[in-house]
Design an enzyme around this catalytic site. Sequence first.
Site, PDB file in Angstrom:
ATOM      1  N   LYS A 166       0.834  -1.205   0.000  1.00 28.25           N
ATOM      2  CA  LYS A 166       0.000   0.000   0.000  1.00 28.25           C
ATOM      3  C   LYS A 166       0.867   1.252   0.000  1.00 28.25           C
ATOM      4  O   LYS A 166       2.058   1.188   0.341  1.00 28.25           O
ATOM      5  CB  LYS A 166      -0.893  -0.022   1.236  1.00 28.25           C
ATOM      6  CG  LYS A 166      -0.088  -0.033   2.528  1.00 28.25           C
ATOM      7  CD  LYS A 166      -0.950  -0.386   3.716  1.00 28.25           C
ATOM      8  CE  LYS A 166      -0.106  -0.381   4.974  1.00 28.25           C
ATOM      9  NZ  LYS A 166      -0.740  -1.066   6.077  1.00 28.25           N
ATOM     10  N   TYR A 181      14.651  31.623   6.138  1.00 32.45           N
ATOM     11  CA  TYR A 181      13.450  32.399   6.465  1.00 32.45           C
ATOM     12  C   TYR A 181      13.333  32.713   7.954  1.00 32.45           C
ATOM     13  O   TYR A 181      13.690  31.881   8.794  1.00 32.45           O
ATOM     14  CB  TYR A 181      12.198  31.596   6.071  1.00 32.45           C
ATOM     15  CG  TYR A 181      11.913  31.570   4.596  1.00 32.45           C
ATOM     16  CD1 TYR A 181      11.623  32.756   3.909  1.00 32.45           C
ATOM     17  CD2 TYR A 181      11.912  30.377   3.890  1.00 32.45           C
ATOM     18  CE1 TYR A 181      11.339  32.722   2.548  1.00 32.45           C
ATOM     19  CE2 TYR A 181      11.630  30.342   2.542  1.00 32.45           C
ATOM     20  CZ  TYR A 181      11.347  31.516   1.877  1.00 32.45           C
ATOM     21  OH  TYR A 181      11.067  31.487   0.550  1.00 32.45           O
ATOM     22  N   MET A 204      10.860  25.144   1.114  1.00 28.24           N
ATOM     23  CA  MET A 204      10.021  24.262   0.303  1.00 28.24           C
ATOM     24  C   MET A 204      10.861  23.285  -0.528  1.00 28.24           C
ATOM     25  O   MET A 204      10.592  22.097  -0.590  1.00 28.24           O
ATOM     26  CB  MET A 204       9.129  25.088  -0.622  1.00 28.24           C
ATOM     27  CG  MET A 204       8.109  24.245  -1.367  1.00 28.24           C
ATOM     28  SD  MET A 204       7.162  25.199  -2.552  1.00 28.24           S
ATOM     29  CE  MET A 204       6.160  26.201  -1.484  1.00 28.24           C
ATOM     30  N   ARG A 264     -10.880   0.467  14.129  1.00 28.30           N
ATOM     31  CA  ARG A 264     -10.727   1.234  12.896  1.00 28.30           C
ATOM     32  C   ARG A 264     -11.732   0.687  11.886  1.00 28.30           C
ATOM     33  O   ARG A 264     -12.824   1.198  11.784  1.00 28.30           O
ATOM     34  CB  ARG A 264      -9.277   1.108  12.408  1.00 28.30           C
ATOM     35  CG  ARG A 264      -8.912   2.028  11.291  1.00 28.30           C
ATOM     36  CD  ARG A 264      -7.407   2.003  10.988  1.00 28.30           C
ATOM     37  NE  ARG A 264      -6.938   0.689  10.513  1.00 28.30           N
ATOM     38  CZ  ARG A 264      -5.679   0.442  10.166  1.00 28.30           C
ATOM     39  NH1 ARG A 264      -4.761   1.407  10.249  1.00 28.30           N
ATOM     40  NH2 ARG A 264      -5.311  -0.745   9.743  1.00 28.30           N
TER      41      ARG A 264
HETATM   42  C1  LIG Z   1      -0.108  -1.876   6.876  1.00 29.36           C
HETATM   43  C2  LIG Z   1      -0.737  -3.085   7.385  1.00 29.36           C
HETATM   44  C3  LIG Z   1       0.041  -4.201   7.756  1.00 29.36           C
HETATM   45  C4  LIG Z   1       1.540  -4.199   7.788  1.00 29.36           C
HETATM   46  O1  LIG Z   1       2.007  -3.675   9.007  1.00 29.36           O
HETATM   47  P1  LIG Z   1       3.578  -3.513   9.284  1.00 29.36           P
HETATM   48  O2  LIG Z   1       3.662  -3.015  10.685  1.00 29.36           O
HETATM   49  O3  LIG Z   1       4.070  -2.532   8.302  1.00 29.36           O
HETATM   50  O4  LIG Z   1       4.145  -4.847   9.102  1.00 29.36           O
HETATM   51  C5  LIG Z   1      -0.627  -5.358   8.092  1.00 29.36           C
HETATM   52  N1  LIG Z   1      -1.966  -5.422   8.099  1.00 29.36           N
HETATM   53  C6  LIG Z   1      -2.733  -4.360   7.773  1.00 29.36           C
HETATM   54  C7  LIG Z   1      -4.211  -4.495   7.811  1.00 29.36           C
HETATM   55  C8  LIG Z   1      -2.153  -3.153   7.409  1.00 29.36           C
HETATM   56  O5  LIG Z   1      -2.918  -2.113   7.102  1.00 29.36           O
END
Ligand SMILES: *Cc1c(COP(=O)(O)O)cnc(C)c1O
Length: 831
Positions: free
Chosen positions: A499, A725, A774, A597
């Site tokens: 991701k 700055y 920036m 979540r």
């Molecule tokens: C990002 C994620 C992981 C991976 O977690 P890490 O700590 O990076 O290994 C596993 N499961 C879900 C649902 C995630 O969103």
Amino acid sequence: MSYTVTDIAKIINAQPAVSSEARIEHLLIDSRKVVFPESALFFAISGPRRDGHSFISELYTRGVRSFVVKKEYEVNAFPDAFFLKVDNVLTALQQLAAFHRAQFNIPVIGITGSNGKTIVKEWLFQLLQADHTIVRSPRSYNSQVGVPLSVWQIEEHHTLAIFEAGISTIGEMDKLEQIILPTFGVLTNLAGAHSEGFSDDRQKAIEKAKLFKNVNTLVFGKEAVAGLIDVEGKDKQFFKKETGLYSWSRQQPATCKIISEKKEGINTVLSCLYDGKKNEITVPFTDRISIDNVITCCMVMLALGYNAEVINERVAKLEVVDMRMQLKKGIHNSYILNDSYSNDTASLDLALDYLQQQAGNKPSTLILSDVLQSGRDENTLYNEIAEALIVRGIRRFIGIGPAINKHRNAFTGKENGKFSTSFYPSTEAFLQQAGTQQFSGEYILLKGARIFEFEKISHWLEQEVHQTVMEINLSAMAHNLKVYQAQLLPTTKLMAMVKAFSYGSGSAEVARLLQFQKVDYLAVAYADEGVELRKAGISLPIMVMNADSAGFDALVTYGLEPEIYSFQVYHAFHQFLTQQGLQQFPVHIKFNTGMNRLGFEVTEAGELAGYIKSRQTMAVQSVFSHLVASESAEHDGFTRQQVTLFENACRELRRGIGYTFIKHIANSAAIHRNAAYQFDMVRLGIGLYGVDTGEGSSVSLETVATLKTTVAQVRKVKAGETVGYGRKGRVDTDSLIATVRIGYADGYSRRLGNGAGKMFIDNRLVPVIGNVCMDMTMLDVTDLPNLSEGDTVEVFGRNLAVQTVADWAGTIAYEIMTGVSQRVKRVYVEE
Ligand SMILES: *Cc1c(COP(=O)(O)O)cnc(C)c1O
């Protein structure tokens, strides 16, 4: 020299005997690398996670007919194939290589040590090739498998062999010694690199020395082995009495004593005492490591009888060895893989492997120069290369150089629409005549002998470079993957989290590596990310964690599998599937066990199962939950509680739907902190990218991402003036200030301003002064008076851990890595 299957059966003592006159040219250990199936012998080597025998039927389909397998393997339904049955397949590979080695009576240089093996090997090759036809280990093929494959390359016309040996545990060197049978030994150094597999550094040193038990000559540096092995004293027993010792030292009497070292521009002039005479030698490097490696090489030349004049002349021409293949984005959506490492057939093979892995379904092009000093008949050589190109599906071939031109028939004759060809007499001619517009959307491999200067072609094909780059080391990523796999049961599947642009590392490139490494699943956050992977030719199953109704169409079109985390999503997707007339669409169910979540409550399992079972629109592939604090010992109790809830939810759902599914809950930290949580699959994220988040644990990960930039300007600033700055960066004494090409728009957080953050230049950490801008940041480099414009600066990477930078910015590594903006070019390297 070649062997029939019958010969080999005898050599490795296969039972029962096998009779076949088929000739074997290639030893195959990786099912992905079949090029010439008829003349390949596959060794079904098994590791903890991988049973080599499971590839046999695939290989058989691709035309491989000869296999070395373990005794117990049941051979069924492979007509006209030959199975050589042995007790241990790896041992058989080693026996065959040792036999092959014993057929040759040529000098063989064996190199080992903690660092520098490959550089020394390559430099010796550069230094000695004028007088010898040399066979050497490809890249750093120095393991229990790599050494046999290296040795297998020896042919009649070779007059010298140079092989490196590397070990990871006790007992390994004896085997490598028998395969290499070195007549000449080189021990580079014995720094305490990584010592897993050994009780201590002394034990490791003694194990390494076993490579030299039969050598006639041994080259070593006294300081480089000091305290670990006493070659001339108490450890004499490890070597033959007659072994000639060639030592060098900066501090003690030695065969060659370095008296002084003087830097002169880009060179270092060494003064040394050898054989009672003083000599000077000019080394074209100034860093200590390169100098040490050059001295080692010079000692080999001295031992071989070369005089100082020849040594000086050749050393002056030594070139930097860059063993990494760099994949860069090029013009018109193309990719360039520049492999300047060496230009022989073995390394061409390796480069083609990598090209194939990365190109996926995209067309690929090879630009090749004359292959120099192969010692082979050129006609055969170029015909063989042309064959390999057909097998590999190369679409276009460009030959550069007089020899290739002369043998162009080898390539054009094979055309039949298989690949197109063009030829140029020189690199210059190519650059003038070719025109960049003909290259687009393809993977281009550049493989040229040094004198052809293919870097010019590489620059020509590259996109304009923004000077800040993030280098992604794909070999390190493959290493990290193995480290985690080693902690799993052979049956546990692995889902790689890609991701957010693979935690900032890049989507398609990383996914291709993971697909090549045969992970089981990929996971992305949004449908768009999955679509991008499919467009890049990724065929692995992909889970989409956050699919909404706008993305349903894409899921179906591109074969992506959504996470179903609420009744709302379930009903919406069910309705969509019904409209489309689809059934049994693969989905993944998520339960909330404490993260709060996304996810169904555990108490909802029964109701959900009822819907799934009665409607049949979806097929549950897996069920999972996410741990909130798997890295932390303080919360181990809570983690356990989450796992229990998860198990209950799975049981309930299983009972309701009536079939099994993959269960998974562990992320990176959980994988190595608690093996009991691996269930049927694990989800590896941050660890793959080289960051160990687990508390009180240590996994030996390699750094994957290095963010680098360059110095745009250096200026003197007087005491009392300010920098940047808001006049925040006040200097108290006259200072030197460097401006570097990275700012908050690149992802370098403004929270790192005013001394909070540091960058790594020239072996030193230097603080940020003033506010981060920036596009730029200023550093106080008063301690680095020799810094010049254009010098490289590491923002994070091998020398400065991303976690440290994250701490300085008051955040976590995840945020820093994913925050590197898209305008920073990603460069992929393979070591
Ligand atoms: C990002 C994620 C992981 C991976 O977690 P890490 O700590 O990076 O290994 C596993 N499961 C879900 C649902 C995630 O969103």
